[in-house]
Every structure is written in structure tokens, then in C-alpha cells.
Design a protein around this motif. Structure first.
Motif, short mmCIF file in Angstrom:
data_model
loop_
_atom_site.label_atom_id
_atom_site.label_comp_id
_atom_site.label_asym_id
_atom_site.label_seq_id
_atom_site.Cartn_x
_atom_site.Cartn_y
_atom_site.Cartn_z
N SER A 83 0.78 -1.29 -0.07
CA SER A 83 0.18 -0.13 -0.02
C SER A 83 0.70 1.33 -0.13
CB SER A 83 -0.86 0.03 1.18
OG SER A 83 -0.15 -0.05 2.29
N VAL A 84 2.27 1.17 -0.29
CA VAL A 84 3.14 2.28 -0.04
C VAL A 84 2.82 3.22 -1.46
CG1 VAL A 84 5.59 2.96 -0.12
CG2 VAL A 84 4.58 1.28 1.61
N ARG A 85 2.66 4.52 -1.06
CA ARG A 85 2.63 5.36 -2.41
C ARG A 85 3.66 5.91 -2.66
NH1 ARG A 85 1.51 10.47 -0.64
NH2 ARG A 85 0.77 10.60 1.43
N ARG A 86 4.67 6.19 -1.53
CA ARG A 86 5.96 7.06 -1.74
C ARG A 86 6.90 6.27 -0.97
NH1 ARG A 86 4.51 12.71 -0.41
NH2 ARG A 86 3.46 12.67 -2.43
N VAL A 87 8.17 6.21 -1.32
CA VAL A 87 9.37 5.86 -0.44
C VAL A 87 10.20 6.88 -0.34
CG1 VAL A 87 11.51 4.21 -0.43
CG2 VAL A 87 9.29 3.43 -1.47
N LEU A 88 10.30 7.48 0.83
CA LEU A 88 11.01 8.74 1.27
C LEU A 88 12.55 8.09 1.69
CD1 LEU A 88 8.99 10.80 3.51
CD2 LEU A 88 9.69 11.13 1.39
N MET A 89 13.76 8.51 0.79
CA MET A 89 15.05 8.06 1.45
C MET A 89 15.38 9.62 2.01
SD MET A 89 16.05 6.33 -2.30
CE MET A 89 15.14 7.59 -3.19
N CYS A 90 16.28 9.16 2.98
CA CYS A 90 17.08 9.93 4.05
C CYS A 90 18.08 9.74 4.66
CB CYS A 90 15.87 10.65 4.78
SG CYS A 90 15.43 9.42 6.40
N SER A 91 18.78 10.69 5.24
CA SER A 91 19.99 10.14 6.34
C SER A 91 19.83 10.98 7.35
CB SER A 91 21.24 10.45 5.22
OG SER A 91 21.57 11.74 5.15
N GLY A 92 20.48 10.55 8.46
CA GLY A 92 20.78 11.41 9.63
C GLY A 92 19.70 11.59 10.47
N LYS A 93 19.60 12.74 11.32
CA LYS A 93 18.52 13.15 12.16
C LYS A 93 17.16 13.57 11.84
CE LYS A 93 16.61 17.18 13.72
NZ LYS A 93 16.08 18.53 13.00
N VAL A 94 17.24 13.71 10.46
CA VAL A 94 15.75 14.19 10.13
C VAL A 94 14.76 13.10 9.93
CG1 VAL A 94 16.09 13.70 7.31
CG2 VAL A 94 14.52 15.38 8.15
N TYR A 95 15.47 11.65 9.90
CA TYR A 95 14.76 10.40 9.84
C TYR A 95 13.69 10.62 10.94
CZ TYR A 95 13.58 5.66 11.28
OH TYR A 95 12.73 4.57 11.56
N TYR A 96 14.21 10.86 12.16
CA TYR A 96 13.30 11.09 13.40
C TYR A 96 12.23 12.05 13.13
CZ TYR A 96 16.78 7.68 15.58
OH TYR A 96 17.49 6.59 15.64
N LEU A 151 9.56 7.84 -5.73
CA LEU A 151 10.96 7.84 -5.12
C LEU A 151 11.45 9.21 -4.84
CD1 LEU A 151 12.67 5.02 -7.29
CD2 LEU A 151 11.64 4.79 -5.00
N VAL A 152 11.68 9.44 -3.52
CA VAL A 152 11.79 11.02 -3.16
C VAL A 152 12.98 10.97 -2.19
CG1 VAL A 152 10.79 12.89 -2.01
CG2 VAL A 152 9.41 11.62 -3.31
N TRP A 153 14.11 11.94 -2.53
CA TRP A 153 15.04 12.02 -1.46
C TRP A 153 14.61 13.29 -0.84
CZ3 TRP A 153 18.87 10.01 0.80
CH2 TRP A 153 19.72 10.65 1.57
N GLU A 195 12.70 -2.51 -3.25
CA GLU A 195 12.01 -3.31 -4.31
C GLU A 195 10.72 -3.80 -3.64
OE1 GLU A 195 15.55 -5.81 -6.72
OE2 GLU A 195 14.84 -6.73 -4.52
N PRO A 196 10.63 -3.97 -2.16
CA PRO A 196 9.38 -4.56 -1.88
C PRO A 196 7.91 -3.76 -2.14
CG PRO A 196 10.59 -4.73 -0.19
CD PRO A 196 11.47 -3.86 -1.10
N TYR A 197 8.27 -2.49 -2.67
CA TYR A 197 7.23 -1.65 -2.83
C TYR A 197 6.76 -1.37 -4.28
CZ TYR A 197 9.18 -0.31 1.72
OH TYR A 197 9.78 -0.37 2.99
#
Length: 1010
Positions: free
Chosen positions: A880-893, A936-938, A928-930
Motif C-alpha cells: 500500500s506504499v505510495r511513496r518511498v522517502l529516502m533520507c539520512s541522519g537526524k531528519v529521519y526522526y 521515489l523521493v530524496w 524493491e518490496p514497494y
């Protein structure tokens, strides 16, 4: 004791000032004044000259004169002119009136006697004659007359260098300072014939004052000018005075040494002359005009070898580098000439290597006594003086590795500088400031300034505000020798003396080799465009090897035939090598993987090469328990007491480990396996954010306790140093340290990540490119606090984008981590893995205490480092995922907190923990699971033109293609890293985080933050 900072000295000043409106010593002392009146020249001095005189007489040098008068007064008041009685009586009365006898007391002791315990630990000088003072005896004259002569002698020691004939071009120096005129001391023409006995210079022999002055001029105003009276320790100052005045700066060892000097001059000139004729116009940064450097360095090595030196680590820029490589380091002429030829296989060097005058070299030098000395010339970029701290770091690493008493005498740093760079580049002062700091001390550095008296085309008056290029070194209060390069014997004597001083007192020494530059900045320049007058002098100069050869011929040390044979032999040998090289150039491949580097490697880093970085549960629990222990009766701050308790709770599994605990566990696991750790940075013992507390302090006694140093009897060393307030100097030092410590974890921590800006040259020219240019590996780790928390433009970004722009070919690791366990594993990987690469960590600030940024024990014992962390929230249904956010570091929280608050479960979040080398396979597997049509968003909190986006965009296309095209969400592009207003930061952060989950991604330019 009279001292510039002591109350008694100030009182004495005031007493003397009472006696004269100007407070001039000469106007208050009849012993001096009566003679001065006879001399009409003194009456012509302007008031400004008088003020300069007053200032000079009440300097530290002349305080000794006042002390001597006071001592004489105490012994026999009649021996001192009556005009001084009022001064000394009032002073004595003030001393005796001190309440309860606790006031300042005068003792007739030198103002330069060091405080007990401040002498260098390894200094144990032995004097031929201890020189009990330097009092002059003047038979038939008063003691006041003797004091006048003594003051003049001191003036030559203090100011003689100002008129020393140190310019080989023979140009006039400034007007002689009045302090060097005997008339200033009331000495008339008749007085100059008076007999004096002056033991330091003449033993018991009586000479005239004229002869005394001539000898002082020969010692202090001829081809050597020396500044040493500012040295605070009387032991070192007296020793130097003895060496200068009794031993003429270190006498030569007869005609044999003089012949050796000429031979080295011929070698230096022949090398440059041959290159100049065979490779016309090729850049080589010729030494011609400073040829004396070669016999100087030979003398340094010979002297050093006899005084226990076993290795010299050398740093120098371009001028004369090729000559030093050949004539000092022993690099064969065949290899030198081959580097001027076109390479036989250009494809071998595409994208790598460096120009010939940047390359390093190692060799062994054998002294005349048969002692081998290892020489290492460091690789050096065009950024001149930035190699200085690198050399110091290498020397300290070697000294730490060898250890033992007297190790600083065995390993010696030698830095060769240019005059314009020495005075103009701030890195020089940063490196000098490390000299006596405990974490960076190396037992003294030999500095040689190759003083061309010109920069590229810049005259000294345009390039500095000081008299000498070396004046910045006065901050250390060490000897500075200025020597005329056209007097090779003086150059050699100074160099020998410099080596002796360094070995005896463990301090830096500066040698200013005043020379000239025969050609332009490089051999393609025409210096007469901009310095026509200077080069009219240069054009009249004969090579120093010719003038010195003629001197030896005139003195029957050598014949003209001997000299010609020496020259012809050298040039003929070059001719044979040149013909061979022209037929077949022979470039030697750099091999930097010998010695301590044999077990390590560089090159590519495959994702399959991950190493085991976890530890077993028993080890984890034992270390955490030990880290929470302190000696019985140790009075901790209540916050530290809570910290120690938490560490023990981590050991039992009652709580998860935070960032500081994970680091302590990583350090503990390494030192107990035999891995040494060295860490430095501003306030890093406690940690800028009070998270480390490597040392804890007793609240009553102030004593410290280091838990990490009390884990096992055979553990490796752990050294953590609060650094000086320097970035370039300290990062350069730690990089140099890492070059000779592949088996250690070497860390530099920035107070805030953006402070790394101050070390950009070290990063660009050494850390990121050293392997590609010079095949030199480094495992230095840099901790750069990074994260957008409303602290303003200067305390948000560690400039992640700059590091990623420098990344290529697996040249370094760049990580932006999200969990303490990841930090634990990446630190362990840095030394467990056989590859040695710099590790750049965007370390956290708010995550240090974030309630979600913790790791349970299982993440330390069951997992290793994960370059990519896939979505791990249990409630996310991949289908059911419509968007995959890729990130690094503190912004994850920030993202997960928003998603939880808004109950959003159709957006997956993937963490890129290691940005370079990017694990493309793992990143693709995490996505891949999505569904194929998921966006795909950075997402990053840095502005669009900063952070990782521009680095990652082409890589994401390479991994996922253009359908769908990877998109960006975050702050719009900006000239500044962040806003300075906290409320504005909160608005920006909340807006971009919310935008990452919007049904339709907004236009970035419509978001706040520009």
C-alpha cells in the motif's frame, strides 16, 4: 628579583621617574650622565630618541643592569653613585614596611631564572665554564664605568642583529640603532682605548674597549644575526651566549670540513646548472642563490647523528625541493631526469599521481661516523606551509610508537619554509602554537626559512608588517638565527648550533637563510619585469661555490685543479646518466605499503567486504559494567553520577545505550583488543554537548579519573586531548599522525561541524586525494556535528555536500548515522577492516539525548554495520506504499514523528547511513518490496544546493532509472546554510517535513527557507 610583571619593578620605575620628567636612566645616573655631557653628540638626540632610549633601558635586558647596581649598593653603598641612593633607600624601605613580613622581597637573582621545575625534563647542559655573570672589569675605573660598558655589551646581544650583514646582495640595511653606539653609554673616543677584562670573550686577557666593540660586531653584526635575548630561561640563554661568544657559533672541524662544504656546494650548483641547460624553461623551482642549504642540511644530519638523532621527518614546499631530493635524500639522478622526460605510458597516470616537486621520498643517510639516519620527505601540495602540522603529526606518531626515555631526541621534525609563506600563512602560527602543548609536543622542530627576499613578485614591505619574515616565531621565545647564504661556513656553524640547542633543550629553533632567487618564481618567469633593481644586484653575483672555492684556493686548502676536477667529475656523471635516460626514461613507482603498512590496503571497497564488528554479550556486559565504575570515595557531580549509573543499567539490559555510551563501548572494545586510540578536538574530553565525559572530575579535589584507562592491565593506550583553538593545524597534525599509525583509531572532532571549513586545505589536498596522488593511505576519522535544530547558519551544517563532491573511487567513507549501534559498528570497522580510508561522520547534536535514538544490546551483539537501513516500522504494508522517502541522519526522526502523529502508513522511509561508497545493491533491495509506481523521493533538511541531493541524483537514476524520476523535497536552494531565527527554523522544518507526506509534492521553490 626585578621583573616586567612584578610590583617591585613597577615601584622602581616610579622612583626613577620622580627624578626626571622623562624618566630617562641616562638623565638620572651621574655615572652615565657625566660622561654623556662630555659628548656633544648625545645632546643632539631628539626627544623621540630619548623616549626610545628610555623604553629600551627599562626592557627586560637592562633590568639585569639595575639589579647589579642594587646588589652593589647592598654590599657597599659607596660603590654606587649617590644619585641612586634615594632610589634604593626608598625601595628598601617599602620592602621592610610590608605587613607581617609577607610583602614582596628583593633577592639579587637573575630576572631570567626559571621557576623551579619549568626546565625541559631532558635538559642537562654541561658548561665548560658556568659563567658566573658577565661582569666586566675596568682597572682604574669606577664600577659605574664598568656598568656602562656592560650595558653596551648587552645592547649588542639584544640589537646587534639589526645591522648584521645578512643580505648576500650587499644592499644596505637600516640605520644603526642608537643602542649600538658607544657614545650613548657615555664612552668617549679616549675611553675607547681604556683597558678592560671581559672573561666571556677574552678570558683573562686585557683588551681595549675598541677591541671589545670590534669583537661584538664580529659576533653579532657580521654574517650572522641572532635573536636570543628574549628566551625566558636563563639556562638556555646562558648556554647560547657561551656557544656564540666562546665557540663562535660552533667552530668548523678544520680544513677537511671546509673541503666538504665546497663539495656540497658544487653538488648543489652542478645539479641546477645541468638541469638548466638540458631542460630549458622546465619548472624546477631552482635552489640557485640558496645553494648553502645543501651543506647546511648535511651539517644538521651529521650533528644530529652524533647527538642521538635516528630519523628526520622533513616537510618543504617547492624551492630547492628537487635539489634536496637528490643531494640530501639520495634520489638517483636517473630517477630525477626521468621525471623531466615524457612518460612512456601516459595511460598509467591518467587521473592520478602528482608533479615531481610535490613528491615525497624516503632513504637512509650515513654520517661520516657511520651512523644511519632515516629520512622521510613528506608529500606536499602547492599549498606551501600546510604540510607543517602533517610533519609534526607523523613525528609524534613515530615517537608514541617507539616510546621510552629520550625518544624525542631520536625522531626530529625538520621544516623548510619560504619567507613569504612563513610570514603570510596563518597555518604557520597554528603549527608553531602546538610546540609545547602536551598532546602535540614533539621535542622541538628545526625550521629553515629559505629566504629569497621576495614572494612570487612581491617585495617584503608588501608581504609583511614585520622586520623579519621569521618574526611570527617570536611567539615561542626561541632562538632565531639570520645568516648570509653567501657565507657557507657561517651557515654550517649556525646549523650545527641549532641542532645542539634542539637536542639539549627540546625546543624549536629558527634558521633564516637569507639568500636570493637566481631566476623567477619558476624558470618560466622573468623577474626583471617587476624587480629590475633587485636583479641588477643578482646579475652581479658569482655562484657561491666559485667565491668559496677561491677563498679556499687563496688559503691553500685546495688547488684550482682540485676544484675543477670536482666540478667536471659531477657534470660528467650527469652527462652519462642523461644519455641513458633519453634513450629509456625510468620512472619509479611509489611504494608506500612497506613497514607498518604491510598488513593494510587501499583501492576499491566492495559491499561484500564488510567485516564482523559486533562483540559477544559477555564482553558487552563486562565493558558496560566497568565503564560505570569509579574509585571509592570519588566525589562526582550529580549529573555524572547519573551517567555512571545509566552505563551499568545498559550492562544489565535495563535500558538501551545512548550515543555517548555506544562510543565509550566502542572505545573500550578496541583498547581491550590492543588498538590504541588517539582523539583530539576543542573541548572533546567532556564533549561540546556534555555527552562524552571521557574524564570525570572530583568535585572537591579537582582530580580526574578516566574509566576507559582502567579496563585491563594489558590494554592499549587511550589518549584524548582538548586541542588548541585551531582547525587546519590540528586536523593536519591528526592526519599526519594517521599516516604512521594504521593500526590505531585516530579521531578529530569538530566542536561544530562547520568549523571544518577552517581545515578545508588539509581535506582537499591531503585527506581526500592523498591515495590518488601519492598512494598514501590514512584512516583518520572526523566527527562533524551536523543537524538542523535552529542554531543558526554556523551551527547547522557540516557541509556534507563538500565532502560528497570530493568522493570518487571509494576514496573515503561518508556517513550520516541514525543509531548509537551504527556509530559503534562504524568505529570498530575503521580499524578491524584491512582497508584504510578516511571516515567522515556527520555526528549528531540533538540525537545525543533523543529518546528514540537509542540502541538495545542486541544491536551491538547480533548485527554489524548496515550501510542502508530499510523500513522497519511494523505497521507499514509494502503493497500500500505510495511513496518511498529516502533520507539520512537526524531528519529521519522528524519524519517518523510526523508520520506517527498524523497516522500516515502509506509512506515508507529508507535510511541511507553511508552515502559514500553508496551500497547501490542494498539500496535497490530496500526499495524493491514497494509497488513499481511508488514515488521515489530524496528528503533532506539541508537546502537543495547543499546536503546529499546533487551527489545522489545521478546515482539514483543509475539504480532506479527515470520511470519514475527520483524527486527532491526539502528546503529550496539558499546562499546560507540556515536561518538564524529559531522561530523561522521551526516554521521551515515543520513545513518541509509535512511536504514530504503531502498527497502531491509541492514545488520546492514554494517552500520557506530561501
Amino acid at each position: 628579583m626585578l621583573n616586567d610583571r612584578d610590583g617591585p619593578r613597577m615601584k622602581l620605575d616610579k622612583m626613577v621617574n620622580k627624578m626626571s620628567p622623562r624618566g630617562s636612566l641616562f638623565s638620572t645616573s651621574p655615572n652615565i650622565k657625566s660622561n654623556a655631557v662630555k659628548n656633544r653628540d648625545l645632546e643632539q638626540h631628539s626627544s623621540s630618541s630619548a623616549e626610545e632610549t628610555d623604553k629600551g633601558l627599562f626592557s627586560g635586558e637592562n633590568l639585569a643592569f639595575l639589579e647589579e647596581l642594587y646588589r652593589q649598593y647592598l654590599e657597599d653603598p659607596d660603590a654606587v653613585d649617590t644619585s641612586w641612593h634615594e632610589v634604593f633607600e626608598e625601595y628598601a624601605a617599602q620592602e621592610s614596611a610590608a605587613p607581617n613580613g609577607h610583602g614582596p622581597r628583593f633577592e639579587p637573582r637573575s630576572i631570567f631564572e626559571p621557576v623551579p621545575g619549568t626546565a625541559p625534563a631532558d635538559a642537562d647542559p654541561v658548561f665548560v665554564d658556568k659563567l658566573e655573570g658577565t661582569t666586566v672589569r675596568t682597572p682604574g675605573r669606577t664600577k659605574g664605568f664598568a656598568a656602562s660598558v656592560e650595558a653596551m655589551v648587552r645592547a649588542f646581544r639584544l640589537h646587534g642583529h639589526l645591522i648584521a650583514q645578512i643580505d648576500p646582495l650587499g644592499r644596505d640595511r637600516r640605520t644603526s640603532p642608537p643602542e649600538l653606539d658607544p657614545k650613548l653609554y657615555g664612552l668617549t673616543r679616549d675611553d675607547m682605548q681604556a683597558q678592560v677584562a671581559y672573561e666571556p670573550l677574552f678570558g683573562s686577557e686585557k683588551v681595549t674597549i675598541r677591541q671589545l666593540v670590534d669583537r661584538l660586531r664580529a659576533l653579532y653584526c657580521d654574517h650572522i644575526g641572532v635573536e636570543y635575548q628574549n628566551i625566558p630561561g636563563s639556562q638556555a640563554r646562558r648556554w647560547l651566549r657561551d656557544q656564540i661568544e666562546r665557540h663562535d657559533y660552533a667552530e668548523l672541524e678544520g680544513d677537511e670540513e671546509r673541503r666538504s662544504i665546497l663539495k656540497k656546494l658544487i653538488h648543489a650548483d652542478a645539479f641546477e646548472s645541468f638541469l638548466h641547460t638540458k631542460y630549458v624553461g622546465a619548472k624546477r623551482f631552482s635552489l640557485t642563490g640558496g645553494d648553502a642549504l645543501i651543506p647546511m642540511l648535511c651539517a644538521l644530519l651529521e650533528e644530529g647523528g652524533s647527538l642521538g638523532a635516528e630519523e628526520f621527518v622533513i616537510g618543504m614546499a617547492h624551492r630547492g625541493r628537487l635539489n634536496v631530493l637528490h643531494n640530501i635524500m639520495g634520489k638517483p639522478a636517473q630517477a630525477m631526469f626521468s621525471e623531466f622526460e615524457q612518460v612512456e605510458s601516459p595511460e598509467k597516470y591518467v587521473g592520478s599521481s602528482d608533479v615531481k616537486y610535490h613528491m615525497g621520498y624516503s632513504s637512509d643517510y650515513t654520517t661520516r661516523e657511520g651512523k644511519n639516519i632515516h629520512l622521510s620527505l613528506c608529500f606536499n601540495p602547492s599549498h606551501l606551509e600546510f604540510v607543517n602540522p602533517v610533519v609534526l603529526g607523523r613525528v609524534r606518531a613515530k615517537q608514541d610508537r617507539i616510546g621510552g626515555e629520550g625518544v624525542t631526541k631520536r625522531l626530529v621534525p625538520l621544516l623548510l619554509h619560504g619567507d613569504a609563506a612563513f610570514s603570510g600563512q596563518g597555518i604557520v602560527a597554528e603549527a608553531l602554537n602546538l610546540a609545547r602543548v602536551p598532546g602535540y609536543h614533539v621535542g622541538g622542530t628545526i625550521h629553515v626559512v629559505i629566504n629569497n627576499q621576495i614572494g612570487f613578485t612581491t617585495e617584503p614591505e608588501e608581504g609583511r608588517s614585520t622586520t623579519y619574515a621569521t618574526d611570527v616565531a617570536k611567539m615561542l621565545e626561541v632562538p632565531i638565527f639570520h645568516v648570509n647564504a653567501n657565507d657557507p661556513e657561517a651557515c654550517v656553524r649556525v646549523m650545527k648550533l641549532a641542532m645542539r640547542y634542539r637536542q639539549l633543550f627540546g625546543e624549536d629553533v629558527i634558521v633564516d637563510l637569507v639568500c636570493f632567487r637566481q631566476y623567477g618564481h619558476n624558470e618560466g618567469d622573468e623577474p626583471r619585469f617587476t624587480q629590475p633593481v633587485m636583479y641588477s644586484y643578482v646579475d652581479e653575483m658569482d655562484p657561491v661555490r666559485e667565491s668559496y672555492a677561491q677563498e679556499l684556493i687563496d688559503e691553500n686548502v685546495l688547488s684550482e685543479k682540485d676544484v675543477d676536477e670536482m666540478w667536471d667529475q659531477r657534470m660528467d656523471s650527469y652527462g652519462e646518466v642523461f644519455r641513458d635516460v633519453r634513450e629509456s626514461p625510468k620512472r619509479k613507482t611509489i611504494d608506500s605499503m612497506e613497514g607498518v603498512w604491510q598488513s593494510y590496503r587501499g583501492g576499491g571497497l566492495s559491499p561484500d567486504s564488510l567485516v564482523e564488528s559486533s562483540i559477544d554479550r559477555d564482553k558487552f556486559e563486562a565493558l558496560a559494567e566497568q565503564l560505570g565504575e569509579v574509585p571509592e570515595g570519588f566525589n562526582m557531580h550529580r549529573t555524572i553520577r547519573r551517567l555512571m549509573k545509566q552505563r551499568k543499567q545498559v550492562a544489565t539490559g535495563d535500558i538501551s545505550a545512548d550515543w555517548g555510551t555506544a562510543e565509550a563501548l566502542a572505545f573500550a572494545s578496541l583498547v581491550t583488543r590492543g588498538t590504541a586510540i588517539r582523539m583530539s578536538g576543542q573541548d572533546c574530553i567532556r564533549g561540546t554537548f556534555s555527552h562524552r565525559h571521557a574524564a570525570i572530575y572530583d568535585m572537591e579535589k579537582g582530580t580526574s579519573y578516566w574509566p576507559l584507562r582502567h579496563l585491563s592491565k594489558d590494554q592499549a593506550n587511550l589518549e584524548i586531548y582538548n586541542s588548541v583553538l585551531s582547525e587546519a593545524g590540528v586536523v593536519g597534525f591528526e592526519y599526519g599522525y594517521s599516516l604512521d599509525s594504521p593500526d590505531a583509531l585516530v579521531i578529530w572532532e569538530a566542536q561544530f561541524g562547520d568549523f571544518v571549513n577552517g581545515a578545508q586545505v588539509i581535506i582537499d589536498q591531503f585527506i581526500n586525494s592523498g591515495e590518488a596522488k601519492w598512494k598514501r593511505l590514512s584512516g583518520i576519522t572526523m566527527l562533524l556535528p551536523h543537524g538542523y535544530e535552529g542554531q543558526g547558519p554556523e551551527h547547522s551544517s557540516a557541509r556534507l555536500e563538500r565532502f560528497l563532491q570530493l568522493c570518487s573511487g571509494d576514496n573515503m567513507y561518508v556517513c550520516n548515522l541514525t543509531t548509537p549501534a551504527q556509530y559503534f559498528h562504524v568505529l570498530r570497522r575503521q580499524v578491524v577492516h584491512p582497508a584504510r580510508k578516511p571516515l567522515i561522520i556527520m555526528s549528531p547534536k540533538s540525537l545525543l539525548r533523543h529518546k528514540e535514538a537509542v540502541s538495545p544490546v542486541e544491536e551491538f551483539i547480533e548485527h554489524g554495520f548496515e550501510p542502508i537501513i530499510e523500513e522497519r516500522r511494523d505497521h507499514i504494508d509494502p503493497s500500500s506504499v505510495r511513496r518511498v522517502l529516502m533520507c539520512s541522519g537526524k531528519v529521519y526522526y522528524d519524519l517518523t514523528a510526523f508520520a506517527e502523529k498524523k497516522e500516515i502508513d502509506d509512506v515508507a522511509i529508507v535510511r541511507v547511513e553511508q552515502l559514500h561508497p553508496l551500497d547501490k545493491r542494498s539500496l535497490k533491495a530496500a526499495v524493491e518490496p514497494y509497488p513499481d509506481d511508488a514515488e521515489l523521493v530524496w528528503m533532506q533538511e539541508e537546502p537543495q544546493n547543499m546536503g546529499a541531493w546533487h551527489y545522489l541524483f545521478p546515482l539514483l537514476i543509475d539504480i532506479f532509472g527515470v520511470d519514475p524520476l527520483p524527486q527532491y523535497i526539502g528546503r529550496p536552494a539558499s546562499a546560507s546554510p540556515a536561518t538564524g531565527a529559531y522561530a523561522s527554523h521551526q516554521l521551515e522544518q515543520s513545513t518541509v517535513v509535512a511536504a514530504a507526506f503531502a498527497d502531491t509534492l509541492p514545488d520546492v521553490d514554494d517552500l520557506p527557507g530561501r
